[in-house]
Write a protein that holds these residues in place. Structure first.
Motif, PDB file in Angstrom:
ATOM      1  N   CYS A 141      24.425 -81.725  -5.428  1.00 45.56           N
ATOM      2  CA  CYS A 141      23.241 -81.894  -6.280  1.00 45.56           C
ATOM      3  C   CYS A 141      23.476 -82.998  -7.316  1.00 45.56           C
ATOM      4  O   CYS A 141      22.583 -83.796  -7.593  1.00 45.56           O
ATOM      5  N   LYS A 142      24.684 -83.042  -7.878  1.00 45.56           N
ATOM      6  CA  LYS A 142      24.985 -84.037  -8.908  1.00 45.56           C
ATOM      7  C   LYS A 142      24.954 -85.461  -8.355  1.00 45.56           C
ATOM      8  O   LYS A 142      24.766 -86.404  -9.102  1.00 45.56           O
ATOM      9  N   GLN A 143      25.088 -85.614  -7.053  1.00 47.09           N
ATOM     10  CA  GLN A 143      25.029 -86.931  -6.418  1.00 47.09           C
ATOM     11  C   GLN A 143      23.601 -87.313  -6.021  1.00 47.09           C
ATOM     12  O   GLN A 143      23.353 -88.452  -5.630  1.00 47.09           O
ATOM     13  N   CYS A 144      22.692 -86.386  -6.112  1.00 46.74           N
ATOM     14  CA  CYS A 144      21.327 -86.581  -5.621  1.00 46.74           C
ATOM     15  C   CYS A 144      20.450 -87.313  -6.644  1.00 46.74           C
ATOM     16  O   CYS A 144      20.481 -87.007  -7.838  1.00 46.74           O
ATOM     17  N   GLU A 145      19.647 -88.219  -6.160  1.00 48.09           N
ATOM     18  CA  GLU A 145      18.705 -88.980  -6.999  1.00 48.09           C
ATOM     19  C   GLU A 145      17.605 -88.081  -7.570  1.00 48.09           C
ATOM     20  O   GLU A 145      16.950 -88.447  -8.537  1.00 48.09           O
ATOM     21  N   GLN A 146      17.399 -86.927  -6.974  1.00 43.61           N
ATOM     22  CA  GLN A 146      16.312 -86.041  -7.381  1.00 43.61           C
ATOM     23  C   GLN A 146      16.705 -85.078  -8.508  1.00 43.61           C
ATOM     24  O   GLN A 146      15.871 -84.324  -8.986  1.00 43.61           O
ATOM     25  N   LEU A 147      17.970 -85.106  -8.938  1.00 42.55           N
ATOM     26  CA  LEU A 147      18.422 -84.239 -10.027  1.00 42.55           C
ATOM     27  C   LEU A 147      18.048 -84.872 -11.359  1.00 42.55           C
ATOM     28  O   LEU A 147      18.353 -86.027 -11.628  1.00 42.55           O
ATOM     29  N   SER A 148      17.375 -84.095 -12.196  1.00 42.83           N
ATOM     30  CA  SER A 148      16.974 -84.579 -13.513  1.00 42.83           C
ATOM     31  C   SER A 148      16.991 -83.427 -14.503  1.00 42.83           C
ATOM     32  O   SER A 148      16.270 -82.439 -14.327  1.00 42.83           O
ATOM     33  N   ASN A 149      17.837 -83.535 -15.520  1.00 42.47           N
ATOM     34  CA  ASN A 149      17.926 -82.500 -16.558  1.00 42.47           C
ATOM     35  C   ASN A 149      18.173 -81.108 -15.990  1.00 42.47           C
ATOM     36  O   ASN A 149      17.582 -80.124 -16.445  1.00 42.47           O
ATOM     37  N   GLY A 150      19.015 -81.027 -14.970  1.00 41.44           N
ATOM     38  CA  GLY A 150      19.362 -79.742 -14.380  1.00 41.44           C
ATOM     39  C   GLY A 150      18.332 -79.192 -13.411  1.00 41.44           C
ATOM     40  O   GLY A 150      18.501 -78.097 -12.889  1.00 41.44           O
ATOM     41  N   MET A 151      17.271 -79.964 -13.167  1.00 40.93           N
ATOM     42  CA  MET A 151      16.208 -79.508 -12.281  1.00 40.93           C
ATOM     43  C   MET A 151      16.078 -80.426 -11.073  1.00 40.93           C
ATOM     44  O   MET A 151      16.341 -81.621 -11.154  1.00 40.93           O
ATOM     45  N   CYS A 152      15.656 -79.849  -9.976  1.00 43.37           N
ATOM     46  CA  CYS A 152      15.402 -80.595  -8.755  1.00 43.37           C
ATOM     47  C   CYS A 152      13.970 -81.142  -8.804  1.00 43.37           C
ATOM     48  O   CYS A 152      13.017 -80.375  -8.972  1.00 43.37           O
ATOM     49  N   ALA A 153      13.834 -82.450  -8.658  1.00 42.28           N
ATOM     50  CA  ALA A 153      12.511 -83.063  -8.697  1.00 42.28           C
ATOM     51  C   ALA A 153      11.705 -82.781  -7.430  1.00 42.28           C
ATOM     52  O   ALA A 153      10.496 -82.951  -7.425  1.00 42.28           O
ATOM     53  N   VAL A 154      12.368 -82.312  -6.375  1.00 40.79           N
ATOM     54  CA  VAL A 154      11.652 -81.992  -5.135  1.00 40.79           C
ATOM     55  C   VAL A 154      10.878 -80.686  -5.278  1.00 40.79           C
ATOM     56  O   VAL A 154       9.701 -80.610  -4.953  1.00 40.79           O
ATOM     57  N   CYS A 155      11.546 -79.657  -5.807  1.00 44.04           N
ATOM     58  CA  CYS A 155      10.902 -78.336  -5.867  1.00 44.04           C
ATOM     59  C   CYS A 155      10.720 -77.787  -7.281  1.00 44.04           C
ATOM     60  O   CYS A 155      10.012 -76.818  -7.477  1.00 44.04           O
ATOM     61  N   GLY A 156      11.399 -78.389  -8.258  1.00 38.37           N
ATOM     62  CA  GLY A 156      11.261 -77.927  -9.640  1.00 38.37           C
ATOM     63  C   GLY A 156      12.198 -76.800 -10.033  1.00 38.37           C
ATOM     64  O   GLY A 156      12.094 -76.265 -11.125  1.00 38.37           O
ATOM     65  N   PRO A 200      16.196 -78.239  -0.990  1.00 36.81           N
ATOM     66  CA  PRO A 200      14.813 -78.496  -0.593  1.00 36.81           C
ATOM     67  C   PRO A 200      14.549 -79.955  -0.225  1.00 36.81           C
ATOM     68  O   PRO A 200      13.457 -80.294   0.216  1.00 36.81           O
ATOM     69  N   GLY A 201      15.552 -80.814  -0.378  1.00 40.70           N
ATOM     70  CA  GLY A 201      15.376 -82.240  -0.084  1.00 40.70           C
ATOM     71  C   GLY A 201      15.228 -82.506   1.404  1.00 40.70           C
ATOM     72  O   GLY A 201      15.558 -81.667   2.244  1.00 40.70           O
ATOM     73  N   GLU A 202      14.749 -83.689   1.704  1.00 40.17           N
ATOM     74  CA  GLU A 202      14.554 -84.071   3.116  1.00 40.17           C
ATOM     75  C   GLU A 202      15.827 -83.966   3.939  1.00 40.17           C
ATOM     76  O   GLU A 202      15.783 -83.575   5.089  1.00 40.17           O
ATOM     77  N   GLY A 203      16.964 -84.317   3.327  1.00 41.26           N
ATOM     78  CA  GLY A 203      18.237 -84.290   4.053  1.00 41.26           C
ATOM     79  C   GLY A 203      18.869 -82.912   4.144  1.00 41.26           C
ATOM     80  O   GLY A 203      19.846 -82.741   4.848  1.00 41.26           O
ATOM     81  N   LYS A 204      18.325 -81.921   3.421  1.00 36.60           N
ATOM     82  CA  LYS A 204      18.905 -80.567   3.398  1.00 36.60           C
ATOM     83  C   LYS A 204      20.423 -80.661   3.278  1.00 36.60           C
ATOM     84  O   LYS A 204      21.173 -80.312   4.161  1.00 36.60           O
ATOM     85  N   TYR A 205      20.882 -81.169   2.137  1.00 36.41           N
ATOM     86  CA  TYR A 205      22.286 -81.468   1.951  1.00 36.41           C
ATOM     87  C   TYR A 205      23.180 -80.230   1.906  1.00 36.41           C
ATOM     88  O   TYR A 205      24.377 -80.330   2.075  1.00 36.41           O
ATOM     89  N   TRP A 206      22.623 -79.075   1.662  1.00 33.45           N
ATOM     90  CA  TRP A 206      23.380 -77.834   1.746  1.00 33.45           C
ATOM     91  C   TRP A 206      22.473 -76.703   2.154  1.00 33.45           C
ATOM     92  O   TRP A 206      21.297 -76.783   2.168  1.00 33.45           O
TER      93      TRP A 206
END
Length: 83
Positions: free
Chosen positions: A47-62, A77-83
């Protein structure tokens, strides 16, 4: 300590108290309802490597990623389903 209002917006609450309550909630999740520590840290690392992480929240799902990553039935919840 300020009481957290269940019907308040984030702008209306004490952020330190809110973060503290969230961390208390995470700590209180029973061991049998969470992934093991190694998997939890692996998920958070991704998650820490993901561009969608912002202020501890996922920008994809909130979601709060530290809470989502804790639960075995959850996935990225990201397109790549990283985990």
């Amino acid at each position: 300590m300020k009481i957290i209002c269940k019907k308040c917006l984030l702008a209306d609450i004490d952020r330190d108290a809110y973060t503290e309550k969230l961390m208390e909630y995470i700590a209180a999740v029973p061991e049998d309802k969470r992934v093991d520590e190694e998997e939890y840290q692996r998920r958070l690392s991704l998650c820490k490597q993901c561009e969608q992480l912002s202020n501890g929240m996922c920008a994809v799902c909130g979601c709060y990623v530290e809470l989502r990553a804790l639960k075995p039935e959850q996935s990225c919840p990201g397109e790549g389903k990283y985990w």
